[in-house]
Design a protein around this motif. Structure first.
Motif, PDB file in Angstrom:
ATOM      1  N   TYR A  19       0.674  -0.668   0.176  1.00 13.23           N
ATOM      2  CA  TYR A  19       0.159  -0.162  -0.053  1.00 13.23           C
ATOM      3  C   TYR A  19       0.733   1.413   0.186  1.00 13.23           C
ATOM      4  CZ  TYR A  19      -3.322  -3.295   0.754  1.00 13.23           C
ATOM      5  OH  TYR A  19      -5.008  -4.117   0.940  1.00 13.23           O
ATOM      6  N   ALA A  20       0.888   2.191  -1.127  1.00 10.80           N
ATOM      7  CA  ALA A  20       1.895   3.274  -1.259  1.00 10.80           C
ATOM      8  C   ALA A  20       0.381   4.925  -0.791  1.00 10.80           C
ATOM      9  CB  ALA A  20       1.708   3.112  -2.599  1.00 10.80           C
ATOM     10  N   ARG A  21       0.915   5.146   0.155  1.00  4.99           N
ATOM     11  CA  ARG A  21      -0.187   5.749   1.289  1.00  4.99           C
ATOM     12  C   ARG A  21       0.169   7.346   1.044  1.00  4.99           C
ATOM     13  NH1 ARG A  21      -1.970   4.145   6.306  1.00  4.99           N
ATOM     14  NH2 ARG A  21       0.038   4.545   6.666  1.00  4.99           N
ATOM     15  N   TYR A  22      -0.978   7.740   0.599  1.00  2.00           N
ATOM     16  CA  TYR A  22      -0.804   9.683   0.375  1.00  2.00           C
ATOM     17  C   TYR A  22      -1.147  10.114   2.111  1.00  2.00           C
ATOM     18  CZ  TYR A  22      -4.888   9.518  -2.281  1.00  2.00           C
ATOM     19  OH  TYR A  22      -6.462   9.491  -2.456  1.00  2.00           O
ATOM     20  N   ASN A  23      -0.698  11.445   2.601  1.00  4.26           N
ATOM     21  CA  ASN A  23      -1.133  12.124   3.490  1.00  4.26           C
ATOM     22  C   ASN A  23      -0.561  11.116   4.705  1.00  4.26           C
ATOM     23  OD1 ASN A  23      -2.586  14.131   2.094  1.00  4.26           O
ATOM     24  ND2 ASN A  23      -4.281  13.147   2.280  1.00  4.26           N
ATOM     25  N   THR A  24       0.411  10.672   5.180  1.00  4.87           N
ATOM     26  CA  THR A  24       1.730  10.737   6.074  1.00  4.87           C
ATOM     27  C   THR A  24       3.446  10.473   5.840  1.00  4.87           C
ATOM     28  OG1 THR A  24       1.883   8.795   7.284  1.00  4.87           O
ATOM     29  CG2 THR A  24       1.424   7.864   5.427  1.00  4.87           C
ATOM     30  N   GLU A  25       3.735  10.627   6.107  1.00  9.86           N
ATOM     31  CA  GLU A  25       5.190  10.829   6.001  1.00  9.86           C
ATOM     32  C   GLU A  25       5.416   9.118   6.386  1.00  9.86           C
ATOM     33  OE1 GLU A  25       6.821  15.105   6.276  1.00  9.86           O
ATOM     34  OE2 GLU A  25       6.814  14.329   8.042  1.00  9.86           O
ATOM     35  N   VAL A  26       4.871   8.433   7.243  1.00 10.28           N
ATOM     36  CA  VAL A  26       6.326   6.879   7.780  1.00 10.28           C
ATOM     37  C   VAL A  26       4.837   6.082   7.230  1.00 10.28           C
ATOM     38  CG1 VAL A  26       7.174   8.584   9.803  1.00 10.28           C
ATOM     39  CG2 VAL A  26       4.576   7.389   9.663  1.00 10.28           C
TER      40      VAL A  26
END
Length: 394
Positions: A372-379
């Motif tokens: 899962y390549a997730r945006y709205n997060t840095e970690v």
């Protein structure tokens, strides 16, 4: 010849590459004939000049940069010019926009055969097929692609850091440790949106309106990189531009080839040819299911990079579309990206399933077989990686 040396000296003295391009380390500079391809605006001219600056004194006449835009070359071939350069002790000839010279590939072959002590490094459009369309260069030219800034290169520029690139395997398997080394030195979230908007093309560094500059560059891609190099008649330009605009505003999805053919008043086969030309010019990406490729109709057409999306339809950009476009563009250099069987899913290198998703989606159910390549997060954690980190692939 002296005028060319003066221009070379001035350009090298005034060139400034604020970011070390990784391609500089990937090229085998011992080869005698090196081709640097890339889309318009990604910094090919600066790349040549930086090579000259790194390896020769600006006044050293063993190295010379020339641009085929110079009208001088309308009456004189490259091989003739190279011969005079060699007589003066020349060793390295840097040729920008080589395709502007008639019979350029035959001229380069003459240089290779007649001047064994001469190294030629030339730039050309991404539309060019150096070996397929120019058999005289088979076996003698080594071809490389220069891309726009990665997010890593952009972040280094903005923060003064020197973060190194990582392989996809490293990012997938070791992303938590990699992120822990980055976050104390920089906040990717503070720069990611700016990169998506204007960070891919190096000319954002110029003190001009970026969107206007990009629109001008996009027009040049169709007018020169497609029409001139593909030797198409000018009357077809409006059809290609209209098709590109329609594909852009439709967003990432399968093209309705029959409808597009009707809209620009041409055949389905011609529409597919135009789509391929736009992909070669790095204006769009064609995404296929696993096992399929051109000339079949793609499962999805999307813009080549996110900067193009903001330039064409800034008021209509969809957040999920932006993030999927970033994902495909980031992996496109060294990996094969195919369409997945559901919205937001992609298959990488025919084996690894990825899903691009919003980290703030609390209803998400995570499966072990998917990254899962997730945006709205840095970690990230386990098989959930921060999407921005894929911008460190080069």
């Amino acid at each position: 010849m002296d005028a060319f040396f003066r221009t070379h000296t001035y350009l090298v003295e005034h060139t400034n590459a604020p970011v070390h391009r990784t391609l500089m380390d990937e090229i085998d500079w011992n080869d005698r004939m090196i081709g640097i391809k890339g889309t318009r605006g990604v910094g090919k001219t600066s790349f040549l000049l930086q090579y000259a600056k790194d390896n020769f004194d600006p006044e050293d006449k063993r190295c010379l940069y020339v641009n085929m835009n110079n009208f001088y070359f309308q009456g004189r071939g490259i091989a003739d010019f190279a011969g005079e350069f060699c007589k003066r002790g020349g060793k390295v000839l840097l040729i920008d926009q080589v395709f502007k010279q008639p019979e350029w590939s035959k001229e380069l072959r003459k240089c290779y055969d007649q001047h064994p002590s001469l190294k030629i490094i030339f730039t050309g459009s991404s539309v060019m097929r150096l070996k397929d369309e120019n058999p005289e260069l088979n076996g003698i030219v080594k071809s490389y692609n220069l891309r726009g800034f990665s997010f890593r290169e952009y972040l280094n520029l903005q923060t003064g850091n020197n973060f190194e690139p990582h392989t996809l395997d490293e990012i997938v398997n070791d992303h938590e440790r990699i992120v822990k080394r980055i976050l104390p030195k920089a906040s990717p979230a503070a720069h990611f949106q700016n990169y998506l908007h204007h960070g891919f093309y190096p000319f954002f560094l110029e003190h001009r309106n970026f969107s206007e500059n990009l629109l001008k560059t996009m027009n040049m891609m169709t007018e020169v990189d497609i029409l001139l190099i593909k030797q198409m008649e000018l009357k077809y330009l409006t059809k290609i531009k209209k098709l590109f605009y329609m594909l852009a505003v439709d967003g990432p999805k399968a093209p309705n080839v029959s409808q597009l053919a009707h809209e620009i008043q041409t055949s389905r086969a011609t529409v597919m040819n135009y789509i391929k030309n736009l992909a070669d010019a790095r204006l769009i990406n064609m995404i296929y299911p696993v096992g399929q490729e051109y000339p079949k109709k793609p499962a999805k057409v999307m813009m080549h990079n996110t900067n193009l999306m903001y330039a064409i339809y800034p008021n209509q950009v969809n957040r999920q579309d932006i993030m999927e476009t970033f994902f495909v563009n980031a992996l496109w250099k060294d990996h094969k990206v195919n369409n997945g069987n559901k919205a937001g899913y992609y298959m990488v290198d025919g084996k690894q399933k990825f899903r691009i998703t919003d980290a703030e989606n609390n209803k998400m159910r995570y499966n072990a077989d998917t990254i899962y390549a997730r945006y709205n997060t840095e970690v990230g954690k386990d098989n959930r990686i921060p999407l921005w980190l894929l911008g460190f692939l080069y």
